[in-house]
Design an enzyme around this catalytic site. Sequence first.
Site, PDB file in Angstrom:
ATOM      1  CD  GLU A 144      74.733  11.328  82.705  1.00  0.00           C
ATOM      2  OE1 GLU A 144      74.936  12.313  83.437  1.00  0.00           O
ATOM      3  OE2 GLU A 144      73.679  11.136  82.098  1.00  0.00           O
ATOM      4  CD  GLU A 166      72.065  10.528  87.630  1.00  0.00           C
ATOM      5  OE1 GLU A 166      72.061   9.282  87.731  1.00  0.00           O
ATOM      6  OE2 GLU A 166      73.014  11.154  87.136  1.00  0.00           O
TER       7      GLU A 166
END
Lengths: 558, 471
Positions: A144, A166
Amino acid sequence: MSDLTITTISFETSPPQYRHWGMEIDGERATLTMNVDPSGGLRDDYELKTNSYDLGVDIELYDATQRLRFEHPEVKVVVVTGGLERIFCAGANIQMLAGATHEHKVNFCKFTNETRNSIEDATANSSQVWIAAVNGTAAGGGYELALACDEILLVDDRASSVSLPEIPLLAVLPGTGGLTRVVEKRHVRRDLADAFATRTEGIRGRQAVDWGLVDEAAPLSSFGDLVDERVAARAAESDRPDCGPGVRLEPLDCTIVGDRIDYSTVSVGIDRRAGTAAFLITAPDAPQPATPEELIDAGAGAWILRCARELDAAMLHLRFNETAIGTWVFRTEGDPEAVAATEQLLADHPDHWLVREVRLYWARTLKRLDLSARSLVTLVEPGSCFAGILAELVLAADRSFMLDGTWEDLDDPPPPATIRLSAANLGWFAMSNGLSRLQTRFWGRPAALEAAESTIGTDLEASEAAEAELVTFTPDDLDWDDEVRVALEERNSFSPDALTAMEANCRFVGPETPETKIFSRLSAWQNWIFQRPNAVGPDGALQRFGTGARPDFDTRRV
Amino acid sequence: MSIVDIDAKIPNNVDLADDRRLQRALEGWQPKFVRWWEELGPVAFKRSPVFLRTAIDVGRDGWAHFDHVEMPEYRWGIFLAEPEPDRKIAFGDHKGDDAWQEIPGEYRADLQRLIVVQGDTEPASVEQQRQLCLTAPSLYDLRNLFQVNVEEGRHLWAMVYLLHRYFGRAGRDEADEMLERHSGDADNPRILGAFNEETPDWLSFFMFTYFTDRDGKYQLASLRESGFDPLSRTCDFMLKEEAYHMFVGATGVGRVVQRTLELMREHDTDDVHPHGGLNLDLIQRYLNFHCSVSLDLFGAETSTNAANYFAAGLKGRFGEERRDDDHVLRDATRLVPEATGEGIDAREVTQLAALNETLREDYIDDCQKGLDRWNRSITEAGVDFALRLPHIGFNRNVGTFRDHHVSPDGRLVSDDDWNANAAEWLPSDDDKDHVTSLQVSVTEPGKMAGWVAPPATGINRKPLEFDYVRL
């Protein structure tokens, strides 16, 4: 969890104090090297292994983004890379998340998102282009971080991958804009994004390029050359000056005594019983720079920069350290003419690098205000200076009160309060939805917008401000104290969760942008997941991660 | 009873003939493997017939067949140990469930990772050892080197079969990458650091097969416990071959020690270097090095991956079923070493978290056995010297000892102490020069280089003078 809560978090740092980042400036190129100190976490119940991060690591990153813009005008390209062998960044530390309070997790994600947005702002608006030199595995928040950069270069050593693990590993979402940026910014096809976000091992090299997850991949031996080549190409496009001087961001002058926080232009008084933080912002009381050169000379001492930094710092302090103070009340004090005069420099020299930085910084700071999960109330009273930039505080408020008339009981009543719009309110400070606060206020009502805009440069007293629909209520001095008191007390009695949700719904009307999606859709779902047993319950994935025990999911879809 | 199809293009006992798609896929990979062998296998003797054993059956009797074979014609095949009827998972959260015959979707990524990391080491060691054939101390040793090499190649086949058969497109891509990463290649290195170092000489080769291949044994033995039955059966059969590699190491080091003792007696000196031998303290330094880098291969003292693999039933402990506990380990704890500024301490962690350390300790116990044998021959020669395993914290680059210097006898030492003594503890440049100077190719049947004693027996009851490799 009280034993795991952190004492006061400070956002004040500078490169010599960094524990987790190396910042190297080489002419037009800056290199930020992530090398997280495993024992340097904000709490001591986790180790920041393999370049995983907590808020402390991100506070340094935020500090670096600010300094690169203000202190290094000559830096045209920022390269972010990893300092560990074969690891770029492993993302947010899981033990840290598992042990954090809910509000810390949410605030942490919001802050990291804001920092990623400011990286994108530097590239898009400041001509300081960020490039991710992903020289090892980038997992979760690590990818990210790369996604926030304008280009992602991945080493192709047949082992390093980019991934968003995740969902399969932790039963939460990539919380720092990952999903949104993959589909909205990089235009990865939705089904590939789905496959990518459920694949723990991620995607390597050529395939990552093919899927659009990275821009280029190169083997180790030519990776450095590729980075150099891209830096040179992007630097050549930049309109930043070739040399300084920049403006040094000196440590802020801040005193915290009891429930009072005093900066030089901003002070905050906390009333714990009422659940309010009263901000008072004072106008400049001395002549301010009128030319870009004078602004450089004045540096961080110039009111226009100092005030933004202090407001930014105060908000961050309250967000993390005063979570139970649910209402922020804004007042100003001083001469509106002084604010208008100060602001004129920003209108006259929009293309000067430092002027541009100051304007963009105010835009980011006001966005931070919009995105704060607090009720925002602005009080416009005689003696205030809600002109131009500071009038944004009226427009940003969930509710505003403006005294109609003046304090009649005083022996020498001051002149009535006024609000004055300026060019600053017409688009210098876009909200996350891409619109000015004025446009947002009058969304779908062009005539009302035009009427409000037509008041530019005019001092509006309460009745006129009400007619222009710039304020909510205009009590006179007979009712003022009770109206304001009751409104604040009533606000404080409502559910904070419901208020946060309601405010977010009302504040961000109009179009969606990647930013609004990150802060509403992504964050809202994430915050929901952060409350759900499948993630945070004793048998949930976040709690069980790393223990060897498997999560036990409630399989009912909600 | 699985039938071995030894005449198939790819010898196997997994009914490859009945699985046309898999057969096609593997036949597509086969030429890539052969090309890899030609390019990165042994640098010489490519067409020399070598007296190799070839697996032709997995049963207890005569699974191996000996004959002279040119290495590129070696029958690399796919052999899984006999299935155990009604096998149950022996540990972890799935303990007692039927073993899996297909990969559970939930564990696809973890299993793939385990197999890729294990598989990557197999061709890596072939690459690391490719120059050694130029300096083999005898035809017997040359043949042993090639035996080890072709079997590492077969182990790659074993892992590649699993990837092709069970992991779909991603597995096929991984199988290709096994041949595209190369030991020591700056751009495409092997996954584990230790497998990117060249094996420069035969003393290192013997040490490598003793210590590093023994790590392989312990990894394979843990994977043999896997709830994924095909992986378990694959590793079971690989262990049979791996045992021979460690035999090469154990007897190799033993023969070096023996030759040193002979030279010491012959010349009545501890310093046999002038006489073309290797001093015992040099052997100790090589041992220190290879043991310590092999200890690193087990990973950090605590590992969430290891815990997850165990709980999931993917990778057990060494000899899992012989252990006397609940095989779930949900609440059990143990101590693991912890190095601090003050000294070497221990801290209590869950057994699940400490599985790497548990496996490392089992490995160290096993390593000691060879040393005991070598030391017996030293004692019998009347020499007052004993080879010792270095302390677990010595020369470590992974885990708690990474940031500390520990002497071979287990003292925490300063940087200065370390630098002053490193040449006493690890192979010095002089040591390496001396070992290199003794590396000569001996190709006359029955003859040995002067620094190593002949083996006690030949291969498959052949005499030492047998032409193990036909030049």
